[in-house]
Design an enzyme around this catalytic site. Structure first.
Site, short mmCIF file in Angstrom:
data_model
loop_
_atom_site.label_atom_id
_atom_site.label_comp_id
_atom_site.label_asym_id
_atom_site.label_seq_id
_atom_site.Cartn_x
_atom_site.Cartn_y
_atom_site.Cartn_z
N ASN A 190 -26.95 39.83 3.02
CA ASN A 190 -26.95 40.85 1.97
C ASN A 190 -25.66 41.67 2.13
O ASN A 190 -25.55 42.49 3.04
CB ASN A 190 -28.19 41.74 2.13
CG ASN A 190 -28.18 42.94 1.21
OD1 ASN A 190 -27.40 43.01 0.27
ND2 ASN A 190 -29.06 43.90 1.50
N TRP A 191 -24.72 41.41 1.25
CA TRP A 191 -23.41 42.08 1.38
C TRP A 191 -23.45 43.53 0.88
O TRP A 191 -22.48 44.26 1.07
CB TRP A 191 -22.34 41.30 0.61
CG TRP A 191 -21.88 40.05 1.31
CD1 TRP A 191 -22.44 39.47 2.43
CD2 TRP A 191 -20.76 39.21 0.95
NE1 TRP A 191 -21.74 38.33 2.78
CE2 TRP A 191 -20.70 38.15 1.89
CE3 TRP A 191 -19.82 39.25 -0.06
CZ2 TRP A 191 -19.73 37.16 1.84
CZ3 TRP A 191 -18.86 38.26 -0.12
CH2 TRP A 191 -18.80 37.22 0.82
N LYS A 192 -24.52 43.90 0.20
CA LYS A 192 -24.62 45.26 -0.35
C LYS A 192 -23.38 45.57 -1.20
O LYS A 192 -22.83 44.66 -1.81
CB LYS A 192 -24.83 46.28 0.78
CG LYS A 192 -25.94 45.85 1.73
CD LYS A 192 -26.36 46.91 2.70
CE LYS A 192 -27.48 46.38 3.57
NZ LYS A 192 -28.09 47.39 4.41
N HIS B 153 -35.29 46.45 -2.08
CA HIS B 153 -34.62 46.84 -0.84
C HIS B 153 -34.80 48.35 -0.65
O HIS B 153 -34.77 49.11 -1.62
CB HIS B 153 -33.13 46.48 -0.91
CG HIS B 153 -32.45 46.62 0.43
ND1 HIS B 153 -32.09 47.86 0.93
CD2 HIS B 153 -32.13 45.71 1.36
CE1 HIS B 153 -31.54 47.68 2.13
NE2 HIS B 153 -31.55 46.39 2.42
N GLU C 229 -32.89 50.58 0.26
CA GLU C 229 -31.80 51.41 -0.28
C GLU C 229 -32.00 51.64 -1.77
O GLU C 229 -31.67 52.71 -2.29
CB GLU C 229 -30.45 50.75 0.02
CG GLU C 229 -30.09 50.91 1.50
CD GLU C 229 -29.19 49.83 2.07
OE1 GLU C 229 -28.58 49.07 1.31
OE2 GLU C 229 -29.12 49.75 3.31
N GLU D 44 -38.35 44.93 6.60
CA GLU D 44 -37.17 45.64 7.06
C GLU D 44 -37.53 47.09 7.36
O GLU D 44 -37.57 47.92 6.43
CB GLU D 44 -36.08 45.62 5.98
CG GLU D 44 -35.58 44.25 5.62
CD GLU D 44 -34.18 44.33 5.03
OE1 GLU D 44 -33.27 43.72 5.63
OE2 GLU D 44 -33.97 45.02 4.02
N GLY E 111 -28.90 49.05 9.45
CA GLY E 111 -27.56 49.60 9.64
C GLY E 111 -27.44 50.58 10.80
O GLY E 111 -26.43 51.27 10.92
N SER F 96 -30.53 45.36 11.45
CA SER F 96 -29.68 45.24 12.63
C SER F 96 -29.78 43.88 13.34
O SER F 96 -29.69 43.80 14.56
CB SER F 96 -29.95 46.38 13.61
OG SER F 96 -29.59 47.63 13.02
N GLY G 267 -27.57 42.27 6.96
CA GLY G 267 -26.62 43.09 6.23
C GLY G 267 -25.24 43.02 6.86
O GLY G 267 -24.48 42.08 6.65
N GLY G 268 -24.92 44.02 7.67
CA GLY G 268 -23.58 44.15 8.24
C GLY G 268 -23.04 42.87 8.87
O GLY G 268 -21.87 42.52 8.66
P1 PGA Z 1 -28.30 45.51 8.48
O1 PGA Z 1 -28.93 45.53 7.01
O2 PGA Z 1 -28.38 44.10 8.98
O3 PGA Z 1 -26.89 45.98 8.30
O4 PGA Z 1 -29.13 46.41 9.32
C1 PGA Z 1 -30.05 44.74 6.71
C2 PGA Z 1 -30.45 44.94 5.28
O5 PGA Z 1 -30.37 46.07 4.77
O6 PGA Z 1 -30.87 43.99 4.60
#
Ligand code: PGA
Length: 251
Positions: free
Chosen positions: A12-14, A99, A101, A169, A175, A214, A235-236
């Site tokens: 997930n590149w956001k 998600h 966010e 999640e 993050g 994470s 994500g990251g």
């Molecule tokens: P993260 O994000 O791996 O950077 O913690 C995961 C996500 O939000 O899907």
């Protein structure tokens, strides 16, 4: 008994990535072609601006793509939104919905998330339905109640037949570099599995449950070995092909 669920690693590149980031898809394709065939489905969810080109580049290496959100309607007067059918048209196979966010930034309710997931199904996308508790909810001993309630209201009724993926999640792990203990992940994924079997019968056994929050090369092998963890939403650590390749090879 062999697992019948699909193993999945989803990046997930956001809101990260300009056109130069497409080089990471090419690098991932090269790395995957050079090594053992991946033991999982690999999906990249780039920003929508890159989706069509990412899909084109990925298709040459068996890398699938997904959107990060969709509108519940097929089309219409919704300035700035994208429908699931548009994501499909741009080459996507999956769409992330709910998600944390988006639940936080845009006030998305589980009912809206369910409508988005249903729109994804109608467009022949596989919705990745995200759920997860906040730290305050976990500290109050309510993590499981919150997550199962989110699932109850976010998952479409025709989720069976591997048409939907669940992503657990914990909000406080996204993050932050923090992850739940292996025992906590195992307990939550078991609770989710039991919920899915109760709601969907035997078909609930086949739905993939991803862990997200994470995940990185250093912890992927351990997390992916936990019972009922069928893959990861990353994500990251999905932004660099070198990191993602290491996570994929940990499956
Ligand atoms: P993260 O994000 O791996 O950077 O913690 C995961 C996500 O939000 O899907």
């Amino acid at each position: 008994m062999p697992k019948s669920t699909d193993r999945l690693i989803v990046g997930n590149w956001k809101m990260h990535g300009f056109s130069a980031a497409l080089a990471e898809i090419s690098a991932l394709a090269t790395a995957l072609a050079a090594g053992e065939p991946p033991r999982c489905i690999v999906v990249i969810c780039p920003p929508a601006t890159l989706l069509a080109e990412a899909s084109r580049l990925g298709s040459m290496a068996g890398i699938l793509t997904g959107g990060q959100d969709c509108h519940p309607a097929l089309s219409g007067a919704h300035t700035g939104d994208l429908s699931a059918a548009m994501l499909k048209d741009a080459g996507a196979s999956y769409v992330i919905v709910g998600h944390s966010e988006r639940r936080a930034d845009h006030g998305e309710t589980s009912e809206l998330v369910r409508a988005k997931a249903e729109a994804g199904l109608t467009a022949k996308l596989i919705p990745i339905v995200c759920v997860g508790e906040t730290l305050a909810e976990r500290d109050a001993g309510r993590a499981e109640t919150i997550v199962l309630d989110q699932l109850d209201r976010s998952l479409p009724d025709d989720a069976a037949g591997r048409k939907v993926v669940v992503a657990y999640e914990p909000v406080w792990a996204i993050g932050t570099g923090r992850t739940p203990t292996d025992a906590d992940i195992a307990a939550m994924h078991l609770a989710i599995r039991q919920y899915l079997v109760t709601r969907f019968g035997a078909a609930g056994q086949d739905l993939s449950i991803l862990y997200g929050g994470s995940v990185k090369p250093a912890n992927a092998r351990t997390i992916l070995a936990i019972a009922n963890v069928d893959g990861a939403l990353v994500g990251g650590a999905s932004l660099l092909a070198s990191d993602l390749t290491r996570i994929i090879s940990a499956v």
